[in-house]
Write a protein that holds these residues in place. Structure first.
Motif, mmCIF file in Angstrom:
data_model
loop_
_atom_site.group_PDB
_atom_site.id
_atom_site.type_symbol
_atom_site.label_atom_id
_atom_site.label_comp_id
_atom_site.label_asym_id
_atom_site.label_seq_id
_atom_site.Cartn_x
_atom_site.Cartn_y
_atom_site.Cartn_z
ATOM 1 N N GLN A 69 6.834 2.419 -1.671
ATOM 2 C CA GLN A 69 6.798 3.620 -0.836
ATOM 3 C C GLN A 69 5.423 4.268 -0.785
ATOM 4 O OE1 GLN A 69 9.642 4.644 0.988
ATOM 5 N NE2 GLN A 69 10.074 2.546 0.346
ATOM 6 N N ASN A 70 4.550 3.890 -1.736
ATOM 7 C CA ASN A 70 3.212 4.490 -1.779
ATOM 8 C C ASN A 70 2.252 3.520 -2.462
ATOM 9 O OD1 ASN A 70 3.555 4.857 -4.654
ATOM 10 N ND2 ASN A 70 4.763 6.679 -4.183
ATOM 11 N N GLN A 71 0.996 3.880 -2.564
ATOM 12 C CA GLN A 71 -0.023 2.993 -3.134
ATOM 13 C C GLN A 71 0.249 2.701 -4.610
ATOM 14 O OE1 GLN A 71 -2.581 1.596 -1.163
ATOM 15 N NE2 GLN A 71 -2.627 0.236 -2.923
ATOM 16 N N GLU A 72 0.737 3.681 -5.347
ATOM 17 C CA GLU A 72 1.047 3.470 -6.762
ATOM 18 C C GLU A 72 2.129 2.401 -6.925
ATOM 19 O OE1 GLU A 72 2.630 5.968 -10.652
ATOM 20 O OE2 GLU A 72 2.164 7.041 -8.796
ATOM 21 N N ASP A 73 3.195 2.486 -6.119
ATOM 22 C CA ASP A 73 4.256 1.462 -6.145
ATOM 23 C C ASP A 73 3.685 0.097 -5.785
ATOM 24 O OD1 ASP A 73 6.083 3.460 -6.695
ATOM 25 O OD2 ASP A 73 7.028 3.411 -4.702
ATOM 26 N N SER A 74 2.861 0.058 -4.761
ATOM 27 C CA SER A 74 2.276 -1.197 -4.290
ATOM 28 C C SER A 74 1.397 -1.819 -5.373
ATOM 29 C CB SER A 74 1.469 -0.938 -3.015
ATOM 30 O OG SER A 74 1.016 -2.140 -2.472
ATOM 31 N N ASN A 75 0.594 -1.004 -6.052
ATOM 32 C CA ASN A 75 -0.263 -1.515 -7.132
ATOM 33 C C ASN A 75 0.570 -2.082 -8.273
ATOM 34 O OD1 ASN A 75 -2.494 -0.687 -5.687
ATOM 35 N ND2 ASN A 75 -2.880 1.116 -6.946
ATOM 36 N N MET A 76 1.677 -1.424 -8.598
ATOM 37 C CA MET A 76 2.533 -1.900 -9.673
ATOM 38 C C MET A 76 3.147 -3.256 -9.310
ATOM 39 S SD MET A 76 5.835 -0.092 -11.550
ATOM 40 C CE MET A 76 5.304 1.469 -10.930
ATOM 41 N N LEU A 77 3.531 -3.419 -8.067
ATOM 42 C CA LEU A 77 4.186 -4.644 -7.618
ATOM 43 C C LEU A 77 3.198 -5.790 -7.422
ATOM 44 C CD1 LEU A 77 6.880 -5.902 -6.733
ATOM 45 C CD2 LEU A 77 6.411 -5.061 -4.433
ATOM 46 N N TYR A 78 2.121 -5.528 -6.677
ATOM 47 C CA TYR A 78 1.187 -6.598 -6.310
ATOM 48 C C TYR A 78 -0.061 -6.648 -7.181
ATOM 49 C CZ TYR A 78 4.102 -6.512 -2.152
ATOM 50 O OH TYR A 78 5.172 -6.538 -1.301
ATOM 51 N N GLY A 79 -0.317 -5.587 -7.937
ATOM 52 C CA GLY A 79 -1.488 -5.537 -8.794
ATOM 53 C C GLY A 79 -2.732 -5.102 -8.044
ATOM 54 N N THR A 80 -3.766 -4.852 -8.807
ATOM 55 C CA THR A 80 -5.051 -4.468 -8.224
ATOM 56 C C THR A 80 -6.110 -5.532 -8.469
ATOM 57 O OG1 THR A 80 -5.613 -3.235 -10.225
ATOM 58 C CG2 THR A 80 -4.574 -2.002 -8.424
ATOM 59 N N GLU A 81 -5.821 -6.463 -9.378
ATOM 60 C CA GLU A 81 -6.720 -7.576 -9.710
ATOM 61 C C GLU A 81 -5.906 -8.870 -9.648
ATOM 62 O OE1 GLU A 81 -9.987 -7.239 -10.406
ATOM 63 O OE2 GLU A 81 -9.828 -5.066 -10.123
ATOM 64 N N PRO A 82 -6.569 -10.002 -9.405
ATOM 65 C CA PRO A 82 -5.833 -11.274 -9.406
ATOM 66 C C PRO A 82 -5.095 -11.483 -10.735
ATOM 67 C CG PRO A 82 -8.043 -11.591 -8.552
ATOM 68 C CD PRO A 82 -7.989 -10.182 -9.088
ATOM 69 N N GLY A 83 -3.829 -11.871 -10.646
ATOM 70 C CA GLY A 83 -3.041 -12.181 -11.831
ATOM 71 C C GLY A 83 -2.236 -11.021 -12.391
ATOM 72 N N ASP A 84 -2.529 -9.786 -11.979
ATOM 73 C CA ASP A 84 -1.713 -8.700 -12.500
ATOM 74 C C ASP A 84 -0.685 -8.282 -11.445
ATOM 75 O OD1 ASP A 84 -3.295 -7.201 -10.766
ATOM 76 O OD2 ASP A 84 -3.840 -5.677 -12.229
ATOM 77 N N GLY A 85 0.100 -7.293 -11.752
ATOM 78 C CA GLY A 85 1.187 -6.892 -10.868
ATOM 79 C C GLY A 85 2.485 -7.568 -11.295
ATOM 80 N N LEU A 86 3.576 -6.894 -11.048
ATOM 81 C CA LEU A 86 4.892 -7.364 -11.469
ATOM 82 C C LEU A 86 5.212 -8.778 -10.982
ATOM 83 C CD1 LEU A 86 7.626 -6.562 -12.801
ATOM 84 C CD2 LEU A 86 8.348 -5.846 -10.536
ATOM 85 N N LEU A 87 4.946 -9.064 -9.712
ATOM 86 C CA LEU A 87 5.285 -10.384 -9.169
ATOM 87 C C LEU A 87 4.523 -11.495 -9.874
ATOM 88 C CD1 LEU A 87 5.499 -9.538 -5.365
ATOM 89 C CD2 LEU A 87 7.335 -9.596 -7.061
#
Length: 143
Positions: free
Chosen positions: A25-43
């Motif tokens: 729903q927002n950038q914080e959610d998106s960062n948690m899901l997809y990450g901000t660096e290669p290899g991180d993020g929930l997926l």
């Protein structure tokens, strides 16, 4: 005349698939899901824990692998007092390995992203393989 009966050849390990839809729903959610660096993020973390680890090799014909992470899955429900208890209506799952991770970045038929390139909606499907054969004794214990 003889009748050929099928021969019992054993029981396969059980597989379980779990599927989740994510719609940040927002950038914080998106960062948690997809990450901000290669290899991180929930997926990506699920992909990491599903992968084996190469522990050594002399050449590509003799790779040695360490198994993927082991998982214990329990089903819980909220009781009338607001506490949590194990859901006894759903059979238990024995300890297993996460053997497949699928991410569909287009579960709604039309691919769209936020300005930063993150998918608006994603479906995560996880496949777990039990590491133990469930027999009648375990079924009597709730498996």
């Amino acid at each position: 005349q003889t009748c050929a009966l099928p021969i019992y050849r054993g029981t396969e390990l059980r597989k379980f698939d779990f599927s989740f839809i994510f719609a940040p729903q927002n950038q914080e959610d998106s960062n948690m899901l997809y990450g901000t660096e290669p290899g991180d993020g929930l997926l990506n973390r699920f992909r990491f824990y599903a992968a084996p680890e190469i522990t050594g090799f002399t050449d590509y014909d003799s790779l040695q692998f360490k198994s993927p992470s082991e998982w214990e899955i329990d089903f819980w429900i909220k009781d009338a007092n607001g506490g949590w208890r194990e859901n006894e209506k759903i059979p238990k799952i024995a300890k297993g390995a996460l053997v497949r991770v699928d991410v569909d970045y287009n579960p709604d038929t039309e691919f769209s992203t936020f300005e930063g390139g993150e998918a608006v909606t994603s479906r995560l499907t996880l496949r777990f393989l039990e590491m133990q054969i469930v027999d009648k004794t375990l079924i009597d214990q709730g498996y």
